[in-house]
Design a protein around this motif. Structure first.
Motif, mmCIF file in Angstrom:
data_model
loop_
_atom_site.group_PDB
_atom_site.id
_atom_site.type_symbol
_atom_site.label_atom_id
_atom_site.label_comp_id
_atom_site.label_asym_id
_atom_site.label_seq_id
_atom_site.Cartn_x
_atom_site.Cartn_y
_atom_site.Cartn_z
ATOM 1 N N GLU A 184 0.806 -1.226 0.000
ATOM 2 C CA GLU A 184 0.000 0.000 0.000
ATOM 3 C C GLU A 184 0.836 1.271 0.000
ATOM 4 O O GLU A 184 2.008 1.283 0.374
ATOM 5 C CB GLU A 184 -1.010 -0.002 1.157
ATOM 6 C CG GLU A 184 -0.398 0.153 2.526
ATOM 7 C CD GLU A 184 -1.460 0.171 3.625
ATOM 8 O OE1 GLU A 184 -2.516 -0.451 3.479
ATOM 9 O OE2 GLU A 184 -1.195 0.824 4.650
ATOM 10 N N GLU A 191 -0.049 10.471 13.175
ATOM 11 C CA GLU A 191 -0.863 9.309 13.557
ATOM 12 C C GLU A 191 -1.649 9.593 14.820
ATOM 13 O O GLU A 191 -1.194 10.316 15.704
ATOM 14 C CB GLU A 191 0.042 8.106 13.815
ATOM 15 C CG GLU A 191 0.405 7.352 12.563
ATOM 16 C CD GLU A 191 1.185 6.083 12.878
ATOM 17 O OE1 GLU A 191 0.629 5.175 13.497
ATOM 18 O OE2 GLU A 191 2.365 6.035 12.497
ATOM 19 N N LYS A 213 5.317 4.480 18.782
ATOM 20 C CA LYS A 213 5.564 3.087 18.388
ATOM 21 C C LYS A 213 7.025 2.707 18.310
ATOM 22 O O LYS A 213 7.370 1.551 18.510
ATOM 23 C CB LYS A 213 4.919 2.816 17.031
ATOM 24 C CG LYS A 213 3.415 2.676 17.138
ATOM 25 C CD LYS A 213 2.812 2.252 15.832
ATOM 26 C CE LYS A 213 1.309 2.192 15.931
ATOM 27 N NZ LYS A 213 0.814 0.937 16.461
ATOM 28 N N GLU A 282 -5.214 1.142 9.902
ATOM 29 C CA GLU A 282 -5.618 -0.232 10.225
ATOM 30 C C GLU A 282 -6.649 -0.197 11.337
ATOM 31 O O GLU A 282 -6.771 0.787 12.064
ATOM 32 C CB GLU A 282 -4.409 -1.042 10.692
ATOM 33 C CG GLU A 282 -3.792 -0.448 11.937
ATOM 34 C CD GLU A 282 -2.903 -1.389 12.714
ATOM 35 O OE1 GLU A 282 -2.695 -2.518 12.269
ATOM 36 O OE2 GLU A 282 -2.438 -0.981 13.781
HETATM 37 P P1 AMP Z 1 0.689 -1.501 12.272
HETATM 38 O O1 AMP Z 1 1.513 -2.637 12.870
HETATM 39 O O2 AMP Z 1 -0.231 -1.919 11.197
HETATM 40 O O3 AMP Z 1 0.112 -0.638 13.356
HETATM 41 O O4 AMP Z 1 1.726 -0.568 11.533
HETATM 42 C C1 AMP Z 1 2.843 -0.153 12.205
HETATM 43 C C2 AMP Z 1 3.141 1.248 11.839
HETATM 44 O O5 AMP Z 1 3.541 1.307 10.490
HETATM 45 C C3 AMP Z 1 1.972 2.217 11.941
HETATM 46 O O6 AMP Z 1 1.738 2.660 13.215
HETATM 47 C C4 AMP Z 1 2.486 3.325 11.035
HETATM 48 O O7 AMP Z 1 3.428 4.120 11.737
HETATM 49 C C5 AMP Z 1 3.214 2.578 9.966
HETATM 50 N N1 AMP Z 1 2.347 2.419 8.789
HETATM 51 C C6 AMP Z 1 1.506 1.406 8.495
HETATM 52 N N2 AMP Z 1 0.883 1.624 7.320
HETATM 53 C C7 AMP Z 1 1.330 2.810 6.843
HETATM 54 C C8 AMP Z 1 1.087 3.591 5.667
HETATM 55 N N3 AMP Z 1 0.256 3.177 4.708
HETATM 56 N N4 AMP Z 1 1.736 4.762 5.532
HETATM 57 C C9 AMP Z 1 2.611 5.179 6.472
HETATM 58 N N5 AMP Z 1 2.900 4.497 7.586
HETATM 59 C C10 AMP Z 1 2.276 3.316 7.788
#
Ligand code: AMP
Ligand code: GLY
Length: 425
Positions: A184, A191, A213, A282
């Motif tokens: 993606e 955030e 995070k 997400e």
């Molecule tokens: P998640 O484990 O899905 O929470 O993703 C971990 C981190 O990756 C998120 O908190 C975002 O900082 C980063 N992230 C996930 N998807 C995206 C995206 N499409 N664009 C930018 N950062 C993303």
């Protein structure tokens, strides 16, 4: 009411603290719990992956309500099995938990319902995925479809990194979670974590929060489950909150109900607030950890009626009151986390830390051995504070951190800094 809480993290300690404070609670158990939760609940060694064992415990102890903390039992259908046994449980069904259990499912739902999110494609073979990456260019994000305990997302700075992530995920390194990948668009913005209680039809927004995070100060180092949080998140203005409800949350609930999987429980939207407005990164089907800790500190109302109203489809006229103060939590983690870390080191100074004004401490990976608190997990303690301003809450939380003597641990020193840059009150 007799309540059984499932889980063992800081999130569950905060929930136990709030549930135990309710005049509606007669008995509270937690499976498996931790050394801090044991101050609020009777910790019982029931295996929460064993649904029959959970049901048997509920029957033997006349449990009126089960509150599920983590996502794995939800995705595995624990709430469906409890409902089948006539036991009320807070949390979504297996079908509704697909919002966290499958990223491909959520992206398809967003596409069908025109919910703002990153542009994407789903692949189960490496070559077409890599061709898509080459066509789009970097930065770009590669995600395993299923639950991967925080290891399923790679934000690739280069095409080569994205290609390596595709190979790694589709090679079976993540098991069934990596059978397909979502590739993606990289979103830019700030955030925020946004939470709503949903009863299948109605949604009640909770307070906003912001997580940190990355493992180290200034948002560098590997991604973790979360190293600290604060609430409220100033980026979630009333306008952004209204847009999030209208453009993201309500269309999701409508789509879930229409497909026969109405969403009941707490829905956690990970958002990117972009120049065009909020976009969904997400969904998680549970409270955030450590966001839950700051939400529970700020919740003035009794939590238990809200949990019951969520289960019973009674949120339409429900309201919750919040303390206007700012809350913060600083995570103390074992050195090495989120990689390999040692277990068993002794933590001292907790009593002095708890005596600092405005401070509350929630345990995550702790156990009690011979009267001492020892570290048994990656994220180990949440040092929280609630005060009139974020500046004050932050000062009190770090004053408590300074009382703790634990050579095996570390924390970030800049939790809340982003909120201060935005000049929150
Ligand atoms: P998640 O484990 O899905 O929470 O993703 C971990 C981190 O990756 C998120 O908190 C975002 O900082 C980063 N992230 C996930 N998807 C995206 C995206 N499409 N664009 C930018 N950062 C993303
Ligand atoms: N702190 C983010 C999460 O719970 O997933």
């Amino acid at each position: 009411m007799n309540i059984l809480l499932l889980g063992s993290g800081g999130r569950e300690h905060a929930l136990a603290w709030k549930i135990a404070a309710s005049p509606l609670t007669d008995r509270l158990w937690c499976a498996p719990g931790n050394a801090g939760i044991a101050q609020e609940a009777d910790c019982v060694p029931v295996d929460i992956a064993d649904h029959a064992a959970v049901i048997a415990f509920c029957r033997d102890n006349a449990v009126d309500l089960v509150v599920v903390g983590p996502e794995a039992p939800l995705v595995a259908g624990l709430v469906d099995n409890l409902a089948g046994a006539g036991i009320k449980a807070f949390g979504p069904s297996r079908g509704a938990a697909r919002l966290e259990g499958s990223k491909g499912f959520t992206k398809a739902l967003c596409r069908a319902s025109h919910i703002p999110t990153a542009a994407y494609e789903v692949f189960s073979a490496a070559e077409p995925a890599k061709a898509y990456v080459r066509a789009r260019g970097a930065p770009i994000v590669v995600k395993a479809d299923g639950l991967a305990a925080g290891k399923g997302v790679v934000v690739a700075e280069t095409v080569a990194q994205a290609e390596a992530a595709i190979d790694q995920m589709l090679s079976g390194a993540l098991g069934a979670a990596g059978e397909s990948v979502v590739v993606e668009e990289f979103l830019t913005g700030e955030e925020a974590s946004f939470f709503v209680l949903c009863d299948g039809e109605n949604a009640l927004p909770l307070a906003s929060a912001q997580d940190h995070k990355r493992a180290y100060d200034h948002d560098v180092g590997p991604n973790t489950g979360g190293m600290g949080a604060y609430s409220p998140a100033p980026v979630m203005t009333p306008e952004i909150t209204a847009r999030t409800m209208d453009e993201i949350i309500r269309p999701t609930l409508k789509a879930m109900a229409a497909m026969g999987s109405p969403y009941k429980g707490v829905l956690f939207a990970g958002l990117m607030i972009t120049a065009e407005g909020p976009k969904l990164i997400e969904y998680n089907v549970r409270f955030g950890d450590p966001e839950c800790q700051v939400l529970m500190l700020r919740l003035m109302s009794d939590l238990v009626p809200a949990l019951v109203a969520t289960c019973d489809g009674q949120l339409a006229d429900f309201d919750l009151r919040w303390f206007p103060q700012s809350a913060i939590t600083v995570v103390l983690a074992a050195k090495g986390y989120p990689g390999a870390y040692q277990k068993g080191s002794v933590i001292e100074g907790l009593r002095a830390a708890m005596e600092v004004d405005d401070v509350e401490i929630f345990h995550a990976g702790t156990a009690e051995r011979d009267g001492q608190v020892v570290a048994v997990g990656g994220r180990v303690l949440n040092i929280c504070a609630i005060a009139r301003t974020l500046v004050e809450a932050r000062a009190q939380a770090y004053a408590a951190v300074a009382e703790i003597r634990w050579p095996g641990g570390f924390c970030r020193t800049d939790i809340g800094a982003r909120g201060l840059v935005r000049r929150t009150p």
